[in-house]
Scaffold this active site. Sequence first.
Site, PDB file in Angstrom:
ATOM      1  N   TRP A  33       0.691  -1.242  -0.164  1.00 19.31           N
ATOM      2  CA  TRP A  33      -0.018   0.123   0.083  1.00 19.31           C
ATOM      3  C   TRP A  33       0.931   1.265   0.084  1.00 19.31           C
ATOM      4  O   TRP A  33       1.975   1.220   0.319  1.00 19.31           O
ATOM      5  CB  TRP A  33      -0.979  -0.081   1.358  1.00 19.31           C
ATOM      6  CG  TRP A  33      -0.173   0.084   2.539  1.00 19.31           C
ATOM      7  CD1 TRP A  33       0.070  -1.024   3.181  1.00 19.31           C
ATOM      8  CD2 TRP A  33       0.116   1.287   3.205  1.00 19.31           C
ATOM      9  NE1 TRP A  33       0.576  -0.598   4.540  1.00 19.31           N
ATOM     10  CE2 TRP A  33       0.682   0.739   4.392  1.00 19.31           C
ATOM     11  CE3 TRP A  33      -0.004   2.666   3.116  1.00 19.31           C
ATOM     12  CZ2 TRP A  33       1.081   1.954   5.448  1.00 19.31           C
ATOM     13  CZ3 TRP A  33       0.457   3.455   4.103  1.00 19.31           C
ATOM     14  CH2 TRP A  33       0.989   2.988   5.090  1.00 19.31           C
ATOM     15  N   GLU A  76       7.326   8.593  14.068  1.00 24.16           N
ATOM     16  CA  GLU A  76       7.303   7.915  12.763  1.00 24.16           C
ATOM     17  C   GLU A  76       8.466   8.864  11.848  1.00 24.16           C
ATOM     18  O   GLU A  76       9.372   8.401  11.217  1.00 24.16           O
ATOM     19  CB  GLU A  76       6.028   7.660  11.978  1.00 24.16           C
ATOM     20  CG  GLU A  76       5.501   6.380  12.513  1.00 24.16           C
ATOM     21  CD  GLU A  76       5.694   5.224  12.188  1.00 24.16           C
ATOM     22  OE1 GLU A  76       6.804   4.765  11.480  1.00 24.16           O
ATOM     23  OE2 GLU A  76       5.322   4.022  12.966  1.00 24.16           O
ATOM     24  N   GLU A 111       8.993   1.856   6.115  1.00 19.58           N
ATOM     25  CA  GLU A 111       8.805   2.709   7.292  1.00 19.58           C
ATOM     26  C   GLU A 111       8.478   4.387   6.874  1.00 19.58           C
ATOM     27  O   GLU A 111       7.618   4.781   7.794  1.00 19.58           O
ATOM     28  CB  GLU A 111       9.870   2.685   8.275  1.00 19.58           C
ATOM     29  CG  GLU A 111      10.178   1.541   9.335  1.00 19.58           C
ATOM     30  CD  GLU A 111       9.090   1.324  10.370  1.00 19.58           C
ATOM     31  OE1 GLU A 111       8.338   2.482  10.527  1.00 19.58           O
ATOM     32  OE2 GLU A 111       8.792   0.266  10.555  1.00 19.58           O
ATOM     33  N   HIS A 114       4.857   5.436   6.811  1.00 21.81           N
ATOM     34  CA  HIS A 114       4.220   5.667   7.894  1.00 21.81           C
ATOM     35  C   HIS A 114       4.062   7.330   8.413  1.00 21.81           C
ATOM     36  O   HIS A 114       2.733   7.602   8.429  1.00 21.81           O
ATOM     37  CB  HIS A 114       4.680   4.926   9.068  1.00 21.81           C
ATOM     38  CG  HIS A 114       4.554   3.395   8.783  1.00 21.81           C
ATOM     39  ND1 HIS A 114       5.298   2.391   9.602  1.00 21.81           N
ATOM     40  CD2 HIS A 114       4.212   2.803   7.795  1.00 21.81           C
ATOM     41  CE1 HIS A 114       5.270   1.227   9.170  1.00 21.81           C
ATOM     42  NE2 HIS A 114       4.483   1.293   8.109  1.00 21.81           N
ATOM     43  N   GLU A 164       9.261  -2.707  17.513  1.00 23.74           N
ATOM     44  CA  GLU A 164       8.201  -3.015  16.427  1.00 23.74           C
ATOM     45  C   GLU A 164       6.857  -3.384  16.922  1.00 23.74           C
ATOM     46  O   GLU A 164       5.817  -3.067  16.545  1.00 23.74           O
ATOM     47  CB  GLU A 164       8.865  -4.064  15.183  1.00 23.74           C
ATOM     48  CG  GLU A 164       9.909  -3.374  14.544  1.00 23.74           C
ATOM     49  CD  GLU A 164       9.757  -2.427  13.555  1.00 23.74           C
ATOM     50  OE1 GLU A 164       8.357  -2.018  13.265  1.00 23.74           O
ATOM     51  OE2 GLU A 164      10.565  -2.089  12.931  1.00 23.74           O
ATOM     52  N   THR A 167       5.072  -0.612  18.484  1.00 21.27           N
ATOM     53  CA  THR A 167       4.437   0.156  17.674  1.00 21.27           C
ATOM     54  C   THR A 167       3.156  -0.627  17.032  1.00 21.27           C
ATOM     55  O   THR A 167       2.159   0.147  16.559  1.00 21.27           O
ATOM     56  CB  THR A 167       5.242   0.790  16.384  1.00 21.27           C
ATOM     57  OG1 THR A 167       5.877  -0.263  15.904  1.00 21.27           O
ATOM     58  CG2 THR A 167       6.250   1.706  16.828  1.00 21.27           C
ATOM     59  N   ASP A 196       2.400  -3.555   8.853  1.00 18.68           N
ATOM     60  CA  ASP A 196       3.864  -3.473   8.473  1.00 18.68           C
ATOM     61  C   ASP A 196       4.681  -3.704   9.942  1.00 18.68           C
ATOM     62  O   ASP A 196       5.637  -4.407   9.750  1.00 18.68           O
ATOM     63  CB  ASP A 196       4.182  -1.920   8.092  1.00 18.68           C
ATOM     64  CG  ASP A 196       3.583  -1.742   6.738  1.00 18.68           C
ATOM     65  OD1 ASP A 196       2.991  -2.618   5.935  1.00 18.68           O
ATOM     66  OD2 ASP A 196       3.754  -0.542   6.019  1.00 18.68           O
ATOM     67  N   GLU A 197       4.373  -3.027  10.835  1.00 22.21           N
ATOM     68  CA  GLU A 197       5.117  -3.154  12.394  1.00 22.21           C
ATOM     69  C   GLU A 197       5.210  -4.604  12.568  1.00 22.21           C
ATOM     70  O   GLU A 197       6.313  -5.093  13.138  1.00 22.21           O
ATOM     71  CB  GLU A 197       4.244  -2.104  13.250  1.00 22.21           C
ATOM     72  CG  GLU A 197       4.044  -0.829  12.896  1.00 22.21           C
ATOM     73  CD  GLU A 197       5.342   0.133  12.710  1.00 22.21           C
ATOM     74  OE1 GLU A 197       6.368  -0.402  12.279  1.00 22.21           O
ATOM     75  OE2 GLU A 197       5.348   1.226  12.666  1.00 22.21           O
ATOM     76  N   HIS A 200       7.662  -6.546  10.455  1.00 16.47           N
ATOM     77  CA  HIS A 200       8.912  -6.040  10.685  1.00 16.47           C
ATOM     78  C   HIS A 200       9.298  -6.603  12.366  1.00 16.47           C
ATOM     79  O   HIS A 200      10.510  -7.100  12.511  1.00 16.47           O
ATOM     80  CB  HIS A 200       8.756  -4.616  11.141  1.00 16.47           C
ATOM     81  CG  HIS A 200       8.932  -3.748   9.581  1.00 16.47           C
ATOM     82  ND1 HIS A 200       8.633  -2.363   9.694  1.00 16.47           N
ATOM     83  CD2 HIS A 200       8.878  -4.178   8.341  1.00 16.47           C
ATOM     84  CE1 HIS A 200       8.461  -2.184   8.431  1.00 16.47           C
ATOM     85  NE2 HIS A 200       8.709  -3.079   7.685  1.00 16.47           N
TER      86      HIS A 200
HETATM   87 FE   LIG Z   1       8.300   0.095  12.798  1.00 15.34          FE
HETATM   88 FE   LIG Z   2       6.650   2.825  11.654  1.00 14.45          FE
END
Ligand SMILES: [Fe+2]
Ligand SMILES: [Fe+2]
Length: 329
Positions: A33, A76, A111, A114, A164, A167, A196-197, A200
């Site tokens: 995305w 971020e 990242e 974000h 991670e 978050t 995403d976090e 990660h």
């Molecule tokens: Fe992150």
């Molecule tokens: Fe992030």
Amino acid sequence: MSIKNIRLEVMQLLEKKVDSFMNDFLIPVEKIWQPSDLLPDSENETFFEDVTELREIAKELPYDFWVVLVGDTITEEALPTYESWLTEVEGVDSEGRNGWSKWVKHWTGEENRHGDVLNKYLYLSGRVNMREIEMTTQHLINDGFDIGTGKDPYKNFVYTSFQELATYISHNRVSQIAKKFGDKKLSKMCKLIAGDEMRHHHAYGEFVNQIFKVDPSEMMLAFQYMMKQKIVMPAHFLRESGQKISSAFEHFSDSAQRIGVYTASDYVEILQKLVGKWEIDKINGLTDEAEKARDYLMKLPARMAKISERLVIPEVENVFKWVQPALVK
Ligand SMILES: [Fe+2]
Ligand SMILES: [Fe+2]
């Protein structure tokens, strides 16, 4: 061989797997995305109507929520600090030629979206003072951070595994609150960031897993070291314009605790998850010192849970320059 040299050897050994780490834990640019998927499209005729709608829905969101969203955005946006820290880690080639630096660059690329999407949302919302937010971001980048990992990859990967997941929790909770207030688009935005976090988190957790296989005692000691000194948040130097370093962090974190976005018990739960994820109870072949570290880590979540139960969160909202109280409920 010195500890530093062994770490370098371990990093070189793992480097051979970096391509598979990238395939397993990152998403190709064309498939992932992008911020513009989630925001009003300025090429579209309906742009102004879409922005008006976004602003109307934003009026429902409460003060602490804005404080948290702003703090998360700034955290971020301080990405340059994290990228330069990661390129300094032993085993990562700062000139960008080895597998680890490829990882760092691609992680940074993911990242970077974000802060980008959150910043654009805040700008369009009309509920916050963008100039104040921008000054805080600039201060935070200028001030850097001090998270106690040095250049040690083992400590670094404990920190990133923890962070991670932290978050993930906070963006996910913000997403749930936004949904509760009827803001489906903001909710989706934060949900995707949280996703995403989580990926990660799995990646850094896997790096630690791999290190446990080849250098268990040192990995255990690094884990203990990080937990003894506590995991500080990347924005712990947060300040508003004209204020002293770190002066805004505690108030920001009070807001996060009050609305349940990130609490002291989340900290304990993350620790518990890491202990489980790395199955540290099953790791053997340890030195005496590392055995003691393992015992310490096994008992730590329960000990910390007791302390966190006693914590009292201030009820009074701090007034931030970032958010206009007159505009927000
Ligand atoms: Fe992150
Ligand atoms: Fe992030």
